[in-house]
Design an enzyme around this catalytic site. Sequence first.
Site, PDB file in Angstrom:
ATOM      1  N   TYR A 242     -31.993 -19.646  24.254  1.00  0.00           N
ATOM      2  CA  TYR A 242     -31.901 -18.452  25.100  1.00  0.00           C
ATOM      3  C   TYR A 242     -33.376 -17.611  25.082  1.00  0.00           C
ATOM      4  O   TYR A 242     -33.817 -17.280  26.111  1.00  0.00           O
ATOM      5  CB  TYR A 242     -30.929 -17.367  23.998  1.00  0.00           C
ATOM      6  CG  TYR A 242     -31.288 -15.797  24.554  1.00  0.00           C
ATOM      7  CD1 TYR A 242     -31.007 -15.526  25.925  1.00  0.00           C
ATOM      8  CD2 TYR A 242     -31.805 -14.996  23.515  1.00  0.00           C
ATOM      9  CE1 TYR A 242     -31.165 -14.238  26.155  1.00  0.00           C
ATOM     10  CE2 TYR A 242     -31.813 -13.764  24.105  1.00  0.00           C
ATOM     11  CZ  TYR A 242     -31.506 -13.360  25.403  1.00  0.00           C
ATOM     12  OH  TYR A 242     -31.881 -11.824  25.790  1.00  0.00           O
TER      13      TYR A 242
ATOM     14  N   ALA B 209     -22.398 -12.633  39.152  1.00  0.00           N
ATOM     15  CA  ALA B 209     -21.541 -14.028  39.292  1.00  0.00           C
ATOM     16  C   ALA B 209     -20.217 -13.789  38.775  1.00  0.00           C
ATOM     17  O   ALA B 209     -19.517 -14.803  38.792  1.00  0.00           O
ATOM     18  CB  ALA B 209     -22.420 -15.113  38.786  1.00  0.00           C
TER      19      ALA B 209
ATOM     20  N   ILE C 183     -27.514 -15.667  41.197  1.00  0.00           N
ATOM     21  CA  ILE C 183     -28.688 -15.515  41.502  1.00  0.00           C
ATOM     22  C   ILE C 183     -29.394 -16.677  41.834  1.00  0.00           C
ATOM     23  O   ILE C 183     -30.876 -16.713  42.499  1.00  0.00           O
ATOM     24  CB  ILE C 183     -29.504 -14.696  40.598  1.00  0.00           C
ATOM     25  CG1 ILE C 183     -29.324 -15.376  38.982  1.00  0.00           C
ATOM     26  CG2 ILE C 183     -29.034 -13.322  40.309  1.00  0.00           C
ATOM     27  CD1 ILE C 183     -30.588 -14.844  38.245  1.00  0.00           C
TER      28      ILE C 183
ATOM     29  N   THR D  62     -36.708  -9.390  26.789  1.00  0.00           N
ATOM     30  CA  THR D  62     -36.187  -9.203  25.462  1.00  0.00           C
ATOM     31  C   THR D  62     -37.370  -9.290  24.385  1.00  0.00           C
ATOM     32  O   THR D  62     -38.340 -10.108  24.703  1.00  0.00           O
ATOM     33  CB  THR D  62     -35.001 -10.251  25.164  1.00  0.00           C
ATOM     34  OG1 THR D  62     -34.950 -10.193  23.723  1.00  0.00           O
ATOM     35  CG2 THR D  62     -35.394 -11.707  25.524  1.00  0.00           C
ATOM     36  N   ASP D  63     -37.272  -8.708  23.337  1.00  0.00           N
ATOM     37  CA  ASP D  63     -38.025  -8.817  22.195  1.00  0.00           C
ATOM     38  C   ASP D  63     -38.205 -10.304  21.760  1.00  0.00           C
ATOM     39  O   ASP D  63     -39.139 -10.763  20.998  1.00  0.00           O
ATOM     40  CB  ASP D  63     -38.163  -7.785  21.249  1.00  0.00           C
ATOM     41  CG  ASP D  63     -36.826  -7.733  20.350  1.00  0.00           C
ATOM     42  OD1 ASP D  63     -35.719  -8.596  20.993  1.00  0.00           O
ATOM     43  OD2 ASP D  63     -36.539  -6.787  19.546  1.00  0.00           O
ATOM     44  N   GLU D  64     -37.170 -10.958  22.019  1.00  0.00           N
ATOM     45  CA  GLU D  64     -37.028 -12.257  21.062  1.00  0.00           C
ATOM     46  C   GLU D  64     -37.778 -13.257  21.566  1.00  0.00           C
ATOM     47  O   GLU D  64     -38.104 -14.337  21.032  1.00  0.00           O
ATOM     48  CB  GLU D  64     -35.457 -12.732  21.369  1.00  0.00           C
ATOM     49  CG  GLU D  64     -34.411 -11.653  20.961  1.00  0.00           C
ATOM     50  CD  GLU D  64     -32.986 -12.213  20.793  1.00  0.00           C
ATOM     51  OE1 GLU D  64     -32.845 -13.392  20.480  1.00  0.00           O
ATOM     52  OE2 GLU D  64     -32.006 -11.369  20.841  1.00  0.00           O
TER      53      GLU D  64
ATOM     54  N   LYS E 155     -35.857 -17.137  28.380  1.00  0.00           N
ATOM     55  CA  LYS E 155     -36.287 -15.770  28.866  1.00  0.00           C
ATOM     56  C   LYS E 155     -37.734 -15.666  28.879  1.00  0.00           C
ATOM     57  O   LYS E 155     -38.248 -15.194  29.880  1.00  0.00           O
ATOM     58  CB  LYS E 155     -35.669 -14.777  27.789  1.00  0.00           C
ATOM     59  CG  LYS E 155     -34.376 -14.527  28.001  1.00  0.00           C
ATOM     60  CD  LYS E 155     -33.857 -13.806  29.258  1.00  0.00           C
ATOM     61  CE  LYS E 155     -34.068 -12.330  29.434  1.00  0.00           C
ATOM     62  NZ  LYS E 155     -33.750 -11.679  30.724  1.00  0.00           N
TER      63      LYS E 155
END
Length: 340
Positions: free
Chosen positions: A149, A34, A60, A124-126, A153
């Site tokens: 965030y 985008a 998306i 992500t590991d987050e 995810k």
Amino acid sequence: MKLLVTGGAGFIGSNFVLYMLKKHPDYQIVNVDALTYAGNLENLKSIENNPNHVFVKADIRDAAKMDELMGQGIDVVVNFAAESHVDRSIMEPDVFVKTNVLGTQVLLDAAQKHNISKFVQVSTDEVYGTLGDTGLFSETTPLAPNSPYSASKAGGDLLVRAYHETFGLPVNITRCSNNYGPYQFPEKLIPLMISKALADEQLPIYGDGLNIRDWLYVEDHCSAIDLVIHKGRNGEVYNIGGNNERTNLHIVKTILEQLDKSESLMTYVQDRPGHDRRYGIDPTKTMTELGWKPAHSFETGIQETIRWYLDNKEWWTRIQSGAYQDYYAKQYGTRLGDRA
Ligand code: NAD
Ligand code: TYD
């Protein structure tokens, strides 16, 4: 093989597109992005005349567009498109949910309709939250995201899992630790500190600077995703990391030392709310099952990265001035007409 890569004008996505076209010159890549503030087509200048790379400016969340694109013989979808900066998610959670959760669901619907043979969700590991002094994140660590965030995810990941369980969509989820390397937007720790140090500006360190991240050179992340595409068992999660845990202070001091700048530039500022203390990845499954191994040590990777930012000052100063956003119109405006 024909891939649909989303977010391929961002940091990791553009590195991935470049990596794949080098490693598999016969693959075709449709790159959908985008071009939010984080998307920069200048990252892809070196392949702008490569017929196996087609760029499409689209969101998306645009279901009709994703349906149209996936109907064009796509084999594999790799979803990098996301809002990715924790600090922005604290200021504006809304767009994180819209892109990272709803956008993922739109892609999953289109992938299912068109019988895609692999959907790779780049996570992500987050999503695992934060660690204490010991232990590592494995693929079975419960999800416990702490920022808007990471929560968004995790929401995307759970939808990917559900489309596998409910509809049998062939999926993989990758969860990588912090990346660094060329083309990282200068809002993230390493490029931000390099650019500030070079300008002799204060380097803002959140809290006590002792938060730990597990750093991986971006090309090693790309090589792991390539293996997941080809060898990942459907429905499986793969953690990616190179056992490079460092405190933020260590990172900042390394940068200052290599740039021959004074540590007096370091400035402690108010901590980030909900700041995760430590991330650390156990990559055993990805290494043993897929045969993945990182090629870069932290010491060589950070040196190469600093060198890249020194050699490509124009790239990041054009971001700082906003000039990079004109590139799309210049490069594609006349070719694509109203699609631009
Ligand atoms: P980035 O912010 O540099 O790039 C994101 C890209 O997605 C940009 O080009 C942006 O224009 C595009 N995008 C955003 N919203 C979109 C939308 N609605 N439709 C289409 N495109 C859109 O991010 P990054 O650091 O390259 O991260 C890429 C992926 O990897 C993300 O999913 C992120 O969660 C994940 N990840 C990042 C890291 C890291 O250290 N950077 C580590 C592990 C996982
Ligand atoms: P960041 O690059 O934003 O990645 P993430 O939060 O997704 O891990 O930040 C990395 C670490 O650096 C994190 O502990 C926050 C810290 N940090 C600072 O101390 N100062 C800064 O200006 C930034 C952007 C980050």
